[in-house]
Design a protein around this motif. Structure first.
Motif, mmCIF file in Angstrom:
data_model
loop_
_atom_site.group_PDB
_atom_site.id
_atom_site.type_symbol
_atom_site.label_atom_id
_atom_site.label_comp_id
_atom_site.label_asym_id
_atom_site.label_seq_id
_atom_site.Cartn_x
_atom_site.Cartn_y
_atom_site.Cartn_z
ATOM 1 N N GLY A 70 0.802 -1.220 0.000
ATOM 2 C CA GLY A 70 0.000 0.000 0.000
ATOM 3 C C GLY A 70 0.829 1.262 0.000
ATOM 4 O O GLY A 70 0.323 2.347 0.303
ATOM 5 N N ARG A 75 -5.272 3.017 -1.633
ATOM 6 C CA ARG A 75 -6.327 2.209 -1.014
ATOM 7 C C ARG A 75 -6.348 0.753 -1.487
ATOM 8 O O ARG A 75 -7.326 0.033 -1.251
ATOM 9 C CB ARG A 75 -7.716 2.830 -1.244
ATOM 10 N N ASP A 76 -5.299 0.299 -2.181
ATOM 11 C CA ASP A 76 -5.244 -1.091 -2.610
ATOM 12 C C ASP A 76 -3.786 -1.535 -2.657
ATOM 13 O O ASP A 76 -2.895 -0.800 -2.227
ATOM 14 C CB ASP A 76 -5.925 -1.279 -3.974
ATOM 15 N N ALA A 88 -6.553 10.820 -1.546
ATOM 16 C CA ALA A 88 -6.648 10.977 -0.094
ATOM 17 C C ALA A 88 -5.848 12.172 0.408
ATOM 18 O O ALA A 88 -6.056 12.635 1.533
ATOM 19 C CB ALA A 88 -6.171 9.700 0.600
ATOM 20 N N PHE A 116 2.232 5.858 5.009
ATOM 21 C CA PHE A 116 1.456 4.735 4.488
ATOM 22 C C PHE A 116 2.401 3.721 3.870
ATOM 23 O O PHE A 116 3.561 4.022 3.574
ATOM 24 C CB PHE A 116 0.407 5.197 3.471
ATOM 25 N N GLU A 132 -0.547 0.195 6.062
ATOM 26 C CA GLU A 132 -1.580 1.204 5.827
ATOM 27 C C GLU A 132 -1.715 1.431 4.326
ATOM 28 O O GLU A 132 -0.757 1.817 3.659
ATOM 29 C CB GLU A 132 -1.224 2.523 6.515
ATOM 30 N N LEU A 133 -2.908 1.197 3.800
ATOM 31 C CA LEU A 133 -3.149 1.374 2.367
ATOM 32 C C LEU A 133 -3.521 2.807 2.013
ATOM 33 O O LEU A 133 -3.488 3.185 0.842
ATOM 34 C CB LEU A 133 -4.265 0.432 1.895
ATOM 35 N N THR A 134 -3.869 3.585 3.035
ATOM 36 C CA THR A 134 -4.295 4.972 2.848
ATOM 37 C C THR A 134 -3.445 5.878 3.728
ATOM 38 O O THR A 134 -3.111 5.501 4.857
ATOM 39 C CB THR A 134 -5.781 5.133 3.223
ATOM 40 N N ARG A 136 -2.161 8.109 6.499
ATOM 41 C CA ARG A 136 -2.671 8.270 7.863
ATOM 42 C C ARG A 136 -1.758 9.210 8.642
ATOM 43 O O ARG A 136 -0.533 9.069 8.620
ATOM 44 C CB ARG A 136 -2.730 6.907 8.555
#
Length: 269
Positions: A70, A75-76, A88, A116, A132-134, A136
């Motif tokens: 990620g 998100r993937d 994001a 991430f 973490e895919l997004t 943060r």
């Protein structure tokens, strides 16, 4: 490599599409234009283990390449062979980005840090080893007045105006003395400059000390909260005070404001 006109050219290994040229070739020996970023004015580019990222002058962030943890922030976990916009981070006002082996750190104009990607060594600073895919936000750095970020292979170095924070893997002592093998949250360290200690031995140790020394110099010569950015009032002050009496002070302020890519990007964002 970014040409004067803002065009990005890449070459080399392309096993995961990290060159961003949309090619399936695993090796591209000659510079190729990254067409997906044509017409976008770039402020910075960064390369990780097998992924890449770019920041535009408007603060938009694009990523491409390997994404099994990620680290592209999309998100993937699907690899990308062309730059993809990280939605994001749309309102993040990014001024600097750094890529590690399989993780990424982003710094905002307000001095906030988000991370991430791979978190198995605690290198994301979220008090966990979860990937973490997004993007943060690193909550432990709220209020730390961060001025720069730098990703190592499995760790992240974060200087603020009064401390240098490190987190991630410490299996080879790269985070300093008396650390746990995996540092899950940002903790300040003592710079060898301040402690009088020497840093000897392996190359990673010397590189870490050089990095910390650079950050410490930035911290000790900073007079602003957060990222040093150019403001209209600064220019007015320089013009009104221009003369031999104030020239050294003016030069010091100019050097500070243009001391890093983050400062430059933040000044014109």
């Amino acid at each position: 490599s970014v040409r004067e006109g803002g065009q990005l050219f890449t070459w080399g290994q392309n096993t995961h599409g990290q060159l961003g040229v949309g090619s399936q070739s695993t090796l591209i020996p000659q510079p190729q234009l990254v067409e997906r970023l044509q017409g976008i004015s770039l402020a910075q580019i960064a390369a990780g283990g097998a992924h890449s990222a770019a920041v535009s002058l408007s603060g938009a962030v694009y990523s491409w390449g390997k994404n099994d943890f990620g680290q592209l922030g999309l998100r993937d976990t699907r690899d990308r062979d062309c730059p993809s916009y990280i939605g994001a981070l749309e309102h993040w006002k990014t001024v600097f980005i750094s890529c590690g082996a399989d993780h990424t750190a982003v710094l905002s104009k307000e001095g906030l840090v988000c991370t991430f990607g791979a978190g198995g060594a605690g290198q994301l600073g979220h008090n966990s080893t979860r990937n973490e895919l997004t993007p943060r936000v690193v909550a432990e750095l709220w209020g730390a007045r961060v001025s720069q970020v730098a990703c190592g292979r499995w760790e992240i170095y974060v200087p603020s105006l009064d401390k240098v924070y490190l987190f991630g893997s410490d299996e080879e002592g790269q985070l300093g003395h008396e650390r746990t093998p995996t540092q899950l949250i940002p903790l300040p360290i003592n710079s060898p400059v301040n402690t009088g200690e020497s840093c000897q031995g392996k190359d990673y140790c010397r590189c870490t000390c050089n990095l910390i020394n650079t950050f410490t110099h930035f911290i000790q010569n900073s007079y602003l909260n957060g990222i040093a950015t150019l403001k209209d009032e600064d220019v007015d002050t320089w013009i009104s005070n221009f003369g031999l009496q104030h020239w050294e002070s003016i030069k010091k302020n100019i050097r500070l404001i243009f001391s890093s890519e983050a400062c430059i990007n933040g000044s014109f964002l």
